[in-house]
Motif scaffolding. Structure first.
Motif, PDB file in Angstrom:
ATOM      1  N   LEU B 210       0.827  -1.204   0.000  1.00  0.00           N
ATOM      2  CA  LEU B 210       0.000   0.000   0.000  1.00  0.00           C
ATOM      3  C   LEU B 210       0.863   1.257   0.000  1.00  0.00           C
ATOM      4  O   LEU B 210       0.530   2.260  -0.620  1.00  0.00           O
ATOM      5  CB  LEU B 210      -0.921  -0.009   1.231  1.00  0.00           C
ATOM      6  CG  LEU B 210      -2.106   0.951   1.168  1.00  0.00           C
ATOM      7  CD1 LEU B 210      -3.030   0.563   0.041  1.00  0.00           C
ATOM      8  CD2 LEU B 210      -2.841   0.949   2.480  1.00  0.00           C
ATOM      9  N   PRO B 212       3.967   1.929  -1.334  1.00  0.00           N
ATOM     10  CA  PRO B 212       4.414   2.378  -2.667  1.00  0.00           C
ATOM     11  C   PRO B 212       3.252   2.818  -3.545  1.00  0.00           C
ATOM     12  O   PRO B 212       3.393   3.746  -4.346  1.00  0.00           O
ATOM     13  CB  PRO B 212       5.103   1.140  -3.261  1.00  0.00           C
ATOM     14  CG  PRO B 212       5.073   0.097  -2.256  1.00  0.00           C
ATOM     15  CD  PRO B 212       4.381   0.551  -1.046  1.00  0.00           C
ATOM     16  N   PHE B 213       2.088   2.166  -3.388  1.00  0.00           N
ATOM     17  CA  PHE B 213       0.927   2.539  -4.188  1.00  0.00           C
ATOM     18  C   PHE B 213       0.561   3.994  -3.937  1.00  0.00           C
ATOM     19  O   PHE B 213       0.404   4.790  -4.866  1.00  0.00           O
ATOM     20  CB  PHE B 213      -0.243   1.622  -3.823  1.00  0.00           C
ATOM     21  CG  PHE B 213      -1.545   2.008  -4.447  1.00  0.00           C
ATOM     22  CD1 PHE B 213      -2.541   2.637  -3.716  1.00  0.00           C
ATOM     23  CD2 PHE B 213      -1.776   1.750  -5.780  1.00  0.00           C
ATOM     24  CE1 PHE B 213      -3.743   2.981  -4.290  1.00  0.00           C
ATOM     25  CE2 PHE B 213      -2.986   2.088  -6.372  1.00  0.00           C
ATOM     26  CZ  PHE B 213      -3.959   2.715  -5.622  1.00  0.00           C
ATOM     27  N   ILE B 216       3.058   6.417  -5.429  1.00  0.00           N
ATOM     28  CA  ILE B 216       2.964   6.616  -6.875  1.00  0.00           C
ATOM     29  C   ILE B 216       1.741   7.450  -7.224  1.00  0.00           C
ATOM     30  O   ILE B 216       1.796   8.311  -8.111  1.00  0.00           O
ATOM     31  CB  ILE B 216       2.926   5.255  -7.605  1.00  0.00           C
ATOM     32  CG1 ILE B 216       4.206   4.487  -7.326  1.00  0.00           C
ATOM     33  CG2 ILE B 216       2.762   5.454  -9.088  1.00  0.00           C
ATOM     34  CD1 ILE B 216       4.260   3.130  -7.979  1.00  0.00           C
ATOM     35  N   VAL B 217       0.629   7.210  -6.530  1.00  0.00           N
ATOM     36  CA  VAL B 217      -0.574   8.006  -6.807  1.00  0.00           C
ATOM     37  C   VAL B 217      -0.306   9.480  -6.529  1.00  0.00           C
ATOM     38  O   VAL B 217      -0.673  10.364  -7.312  1.00  0.00           O
ATOM     39  CB  VAL B 217      -1.766   7.500  -5.966  1.00  0.00           C
ATOM     40  CG1 VAL B 217      -2.925   8.462  -6.065  1.00  0.00           C
ATOM     41  CG2 VAL B 217      -2.199   6.131  -6.432  1.00  0.00           C
ATOM     42  N   GLU B 219       2.540  10.929  -6.710  1.00  0.00           N
ATOM     43  CA  GLU B 219       3.432  11.433  -7.755  1.00  0.00           C
ATOM     44  C   GLU B 219       2.651  11.771  -9.019  1.00  0.00           C
ATOM     45  O   GLU B 219       2.913  12.795  -9.671  1.00  0.00           O
ATOM     46  CB  GLU B 219       4.507  10.365  -8.043  1.00  0.00           C
ATOM     47  CG  GLU B 219       5.407  10.687  -9.199  1.00  0.00           C
ATOM     48  CD  GLU B 219       5.291   9.658 -10.305  1.00  0.00           C
ATOM     49  OE1 GLU B 219       5.122   8.471  -9.999  1.00  0.00           O
ATOM     50  OE2 GLU B 219       5.364  10.065 -11.484  1.00  0.00           O
ATOM     51  N   VAL B 220       1.664  10.931  -9.361  1.00  0.00           N
ATOM     52  CA  VAL B 220       0.876  11.204 -10.563  1.00  0.00           C
ATOM     53  C   VAL B 220       0.083  12.492 -10.393  1.00  0.00           C
ATOM     54  O   VAL B 220       0.010  13.321 -11.309  1.00  0.00           O
ATOM     55  CB  VAL B 220      -0.065  10.020 -10.875  1.00  0.00           C
ATOM     56  CG1 VAL B 220      -1.020  10.397 -11.984  1.00  0.00           C
ATOM     57  CG2 VAL B 220       0.728   8.807 -11.270  1.00  0.00           C
ATOM     58  N   LEU B 223       2.325  15.344 -10.920  1.00  0.00           N
ATOM     59  CA  LEU B 223       2.690  15.470 -12.333  1.00  0.00           C
ATOM     60  C   LEU B 223       1.575  16.138 -13.128  1.00  0.00           C
ATOM     61  O   LEU B 223       1.813  17.083 -13.905  1.00  0.00           O
ATOM     62  CB  LEU B 223       2.958  14.063 -12.881  1.00  0.00           C
ATOM     63  CG  LEU B 223       3.863  13.915 -14.088  1.00  0.00           C
ATOM     64  CD1 LEU B 223       5.221  14.485 -13.791  1.00  0.00           C
ATOM     65  CD2 LEU B 223       3.982  12.452 -14.443  1.00  0.00           C
ATOM     66  N   VAL B 224       0.354  15.646 -12.915  1.00  0.00           N
ATOM     67  CA  VAL B 224      -0.772  16.199 -13.672  1.00  0.00           C
ATOM     68  C   VAL B 224      -0.977  17.667 -13.339  1.00  0.00           C
ATOM     69  O   VAL B 224      -1.169  18.506 -14.225  1.00  0.00           O
ATOM     70  CB  VAL B 224      -2.055  15.386 -13.378  1.00  0.00           C
ATOM     71  CG1 VAL B 224      -3.253  16.051 -14.023  1.00  0.00           C
ATOM     72  CG2 VAL B 224      -1.919  13.980 -13.896  1.00  0.00           C
ATOM     73  N   ILE B 227       1.670  19.748 -15.085  1.00  0.00           N
ATOM     74  CA  ILE B 227       1.454  19.940 -16.513  1.00  0.00           C
ATOM     75  C   ILE B 227       0.349  20.962 -16.753  1.00  0.00           C
ATOM     76  O   ILE B 227       0.488  21.882 -17.577  1.00  0.00           O
ATOM     77  CB  ILE B 227       1.081  18.598 -17.182  1.00  0.00           C
ATOM     78  CG1 ILE B 227       2.242  17.612 -17.083  1.00  0.00           C
ATOM     79  CG2 ILE B 227       0.701  18.812 -18.625  1.00  0.00           C
ATOM     80  CD1 ILE B 227       1.895  16.235 -17.575  1.00  0.00           C
ATOM     81  N   LEU B 228      -0.761  20.823 -16.017  1.00  0.00           N
ATOM     82  CA  LEU B 228      -1.885  21.726 -16.256  1.00  0.00           C
ATOM     83  C   LEU B 228      -1.564  23.145 -15.822  1.00  0.00           C
ATOM     84  O   LEU B 228      -1.884  24.113 -16.512  1.00  0.00           O
ATOM     85  CB  LEU B 228      -3.129  21.211 -15.529  1.00  0.00           C
ATOM     86  CG  LEU B 228      -3.668  19.893 -16.079  1.00  0.00           C
ATOM     87  CD1 LEU B 228      -4.862  19.424 -15.267  1.00  0.00           C
ATOM     88  CD2 LEU B 228      -4.079  20.065 -17.529  1.00  0.00           C
TER      89      LEU B 228
END
Lengths: 427, 277
Positions: B210, B212-213, B216-217, B219-220, B223-224, B227-228
């Protein structure tokens, strides 16, 4: 954000290439490397391998069948929100799969839910890419599709490592987090409005006009035939090698070799498609015929060296045909209708994909080895390339003239009078 | 009823390499071990010794030499595990030529990968052997250096599943907890001995994947957002400078006395090239 512009052929387009690269990696790379999970599922749920492999089949089928939906939504809302939603769905499917207690759960969560997520991502992204490039379209598509090859290379060992450390539930959880990056890929897809967009109308008009477009329909038939034979080696090569008494490790190595040559084939063919004048359909026919021939030769090869050479040849040619297959479409239907066109093509060719592997498995069960199934797969590929002969401009020696929006509107309205074409630029 | 086994070792050349053979034996049997060697040049008389585990055995053996072939046979009966082990026939004065028979019960083969499970799961441990039928199977749990038999009778947690084909045994453990971790040994019991195989069981808690999950979430999401936000920022900057561009040009014209056309145009071109992306 330019209004009513021509394809930029660069600039932000390269970011779209990057997005398409990661996105094809996360969709098809995951699908292709899923074989690693199958062994675990067979043991965990005590089911037969055939039933477990339906998970991937359902996923691929939903991805391809649902492509028109993704395309229609992209035409209306632009690719960005559609792809981001698709990413969330795909990740959600994997997340729910990690809690599965039966095979049916996996069919629904990975097959249906993640499959729908993938349907909303793949076709819109590639279509968006086609809109960003004109002169370098094949190269851009080829580069983007290398994502598939590289990822099946990287993901298979990665998934195995995840399985060794977290068992399949934990591994699925982490693959779900990985798939969430599709949302980031979607964020990169800046909307682009091109000159011909307003003339093309909404999704329903586009779909209707596409269904009356002769060359488009013939192309769809060709791709369906090609798709029937295309996936057979991926599914059956390992089993065929085991029939020939190969050990698992050299067999896996052979697959890796084929994957590398697949990669090289994609980029080389993408570059070639832009560099050579003349309709791209000729290149597609060339590569498809070669792929079919290499498939037919597979059963004849017994010696390891011959098999390695054939695997390299199959990898190269089958990789080479993918970017070309995608870049013919804008030539045929124009970038205005590309979303819907790509969606429809994916949906129809999925029939081939669904039929191909089970048919080949059935032939194997009936005849006892893979000879017939490889030969039949090769025959489908050659038949598909034959249909390509009927595409317009196949036999001309000149580059196809720049597709003007006016031509497509006239086609849709069934006008037979060709308009004078201004020769602006070239491929 | 006793079985019967005859095994032969042969050596065609007169090299001094020892020749070996592994023999699997399950049931009590009469055994005949035969060594048939090409007689080396320097051997005049037939002198055969049989040894087991280093001790010389009494002569239950027959030996003769015809032509240049030496033949030696040793007969005995295997009743229990004491008679299992390594038997060697020796030729020559300094025992230079040797053949060895190793009698063993069938081994259990298996993968060495640890089995990973989570707390609360159910797991089935499998031991299989080929061409064998042991009298019974037993399971042990090894914690550190202590080996404890698995409590199948009284504890509901453990079930042993044996099929009709006795070459396979399964141990089913339900409601796994972290103290069920460790090495499990399955023993195949024969009249002539036992063979075992070790299986490693790892029990993880749900927190392990859980963390690392969630990382990563997160981190995404970062990232999003990046970008936006970046896109909104460049868009705002373009709109800003689009409106301010004219203002700057007017300022340039006003401030420069000696208006050199090139000097005035240069800043304007630079602004153009920045915003046209």
């Amino acid at each position: 954000m330019a209004r009513g512009a021509e394809p930029p052929d660069g600039g932000w387009g390269w970011m779209v290439v990057l997005s398409a690269f990661f996105q094809s990696a996360l969709v098809f790379g995951v699908l292709r490397s899923f074989g690693v999970f199958f062994v675990e599922f067979v043991a965990a749920f005590e089911e037969q391998a055939a039933r477990v492999s339906w998970i991937a089949s359902i996923g691929i089928a939903v991805q391809q069948f649902g492509s028109p939906v993704g395309s229609a939504l992209s035409t209306k809302f632009g690719p960005r929100p559609v792809v981001m939603t698709g990413g969330i769905l795909a990740a959600l499917g994997m997340l729910l799969a990690s809690f599965a207690t039966s095979l049916t759960h996996l069919y629904l969560s990975i097959g249906l839910l993640s499959g729908s997520g993938w349907a909303l991502t793949f076709a819109p992204t590639l279509a968006c890419l086609s809109r960003y490039f004109f002169r370098r379209r094949s190269l851009a598509t080829g580069l983007a599709l290398t994502g598939v090859g590289l990822s099946s290379f990287a993901f298979a060992p990665l998934f195995q490592w995840l399985l060794n450390h977290y068992a399949w539930r934990g591994a699925l959880l982490l693959v779900s987090a990985l798939s969430l990056h599709l949302v980031a890929c979607g964020a990169l897809l800046r909307p682009l409005s091109l000159t011909e967009d307003p003339a093309m109308g909404g999704p329903k008009t586009q779909l209707a006009s596409l269904l009356h477009h002769g060359p488009f329909l013939r192309y769809t038939v060709a791709l369906t035939l090609i798709n029937t034979g295309y996936f057979v080696p991926y599914v059956h090569l390992v089993a065929h090698l085991q029939d020939l008494d190969w050990d698992p490790l050299p067999a896996a190595f052979l697959l890796s070799v084929a994957a590398i040559s697949d990669l090289v084939g994609r980029v080389a063919s993408g570059w070639l498609g832009d560099a050579i004048p003349g309709p791209v359909s000729r290149l597609l026919m060339f590569w498809t015929t070669l792929t079919g021939v290499s498939l037919i030769l597979f059963p004849i090869a017994q010696a390891p060296t011959a098999l390695v050479v054939l695997a390299i040849a199959y990898g190269f040619t089958s990789g080479a045909l993918t970017p070309v297959a995608f870049s013919i479409l804008p030539e045929l239907v124009g970038t205005g209708r590309i979303y819907c066109g790509l969606g429809l093509v994916q949906m129809v060719e999925s029939i081939g994909g669904l039929l191909g592997a089970p048919l080949s498995g059935y032939l194997r069960d009936v005849t006892g080895n893979y000879t017939t199934s490889f030969v039949v797969a090769g025959a489908f590929l050659i038949a598909g390339s034959g249909v390509l002969l009927t595409l317009p401009g196949f036999f001309s020696c000149v580059s196809p003239p720049t597709s003007r929006p006016q031509d497509f509107i006239n086609e849709a309205l069934d006008t037979k009078v060709p308009l004078p074409r201004e020769g602006v630029g070239e491929n | 009823m006793l079985g019967f086994l005859r095994e032969k070792l042969g050596k065609a050349d007169s090299s001094e390499e020892p020749v070996e053979k592994n023999i699997t034996l399950e049931r009590p049997s009469h055994v005949e071990l035969i060594c048939q060697f090409t007689k080396p040049v320097d051997l005049n008389s037939v002198n055969v010794f049989w040894e087991k585990n280093g001790e010389v055995l009494e002569n239950n053996s027959i030996s003769n030499a015809t032509g240049n072939v030496l033949y030696a046979q040793y007969k005995f009966t295997v009743i229990n595990s004491n008679q299992m082990g390594s038997y060697s026939c020796f030729f020559g004065e300094k025992k230079k030529h040797r053949g060895t028979f190793t009698l063993k019960v069938p081994e259990i083969k298996g993968k060495n990968k640890p089995i990973i499970t989570y707390v609360g799961d159910t797991v089935i441990l499998v031991c299989k052997c080929q061409h064998c039928s042991p009298i019974s199977w037993t399971w042990y749990h090894r914690n550190g250096s202590v080996q404890v038999p698995v409590d199948i009778q009284t504890n509901d947690k453990f079930y042993m599943i044996n099929r009709t084909y006795s070459n396979e045994t399964k141990l089913k453990i339900v409601q796994l907890s972290e103290k069920d971790q460790g090495l499990y040994a399955c023993h195949a019991v024969y009249q002539l001995g036992e063979s075992e195989m070790l299986i490693e069981l790892v029990v993880l808690s749900y927190l392990v994947p859980l963390k690392p999950f969630l990382a990563i979430v997160a981190e995404v999401i970062v990232l999003v957002s990046a970008i936006l936000l970046c896109e909104m920022y460049t868009h705002k900057k373009k709109c800003h400078s689009d409106g301010g561009k004219e203002f700057e040009q007017i300022e340039q014209l006003k401030s420069d006395d000696s208006s050199n056309g090139i000097e005035n145009n240069a800043p304007r071109h630079r602004i153009n090239s920045v915003t046209s992306k």
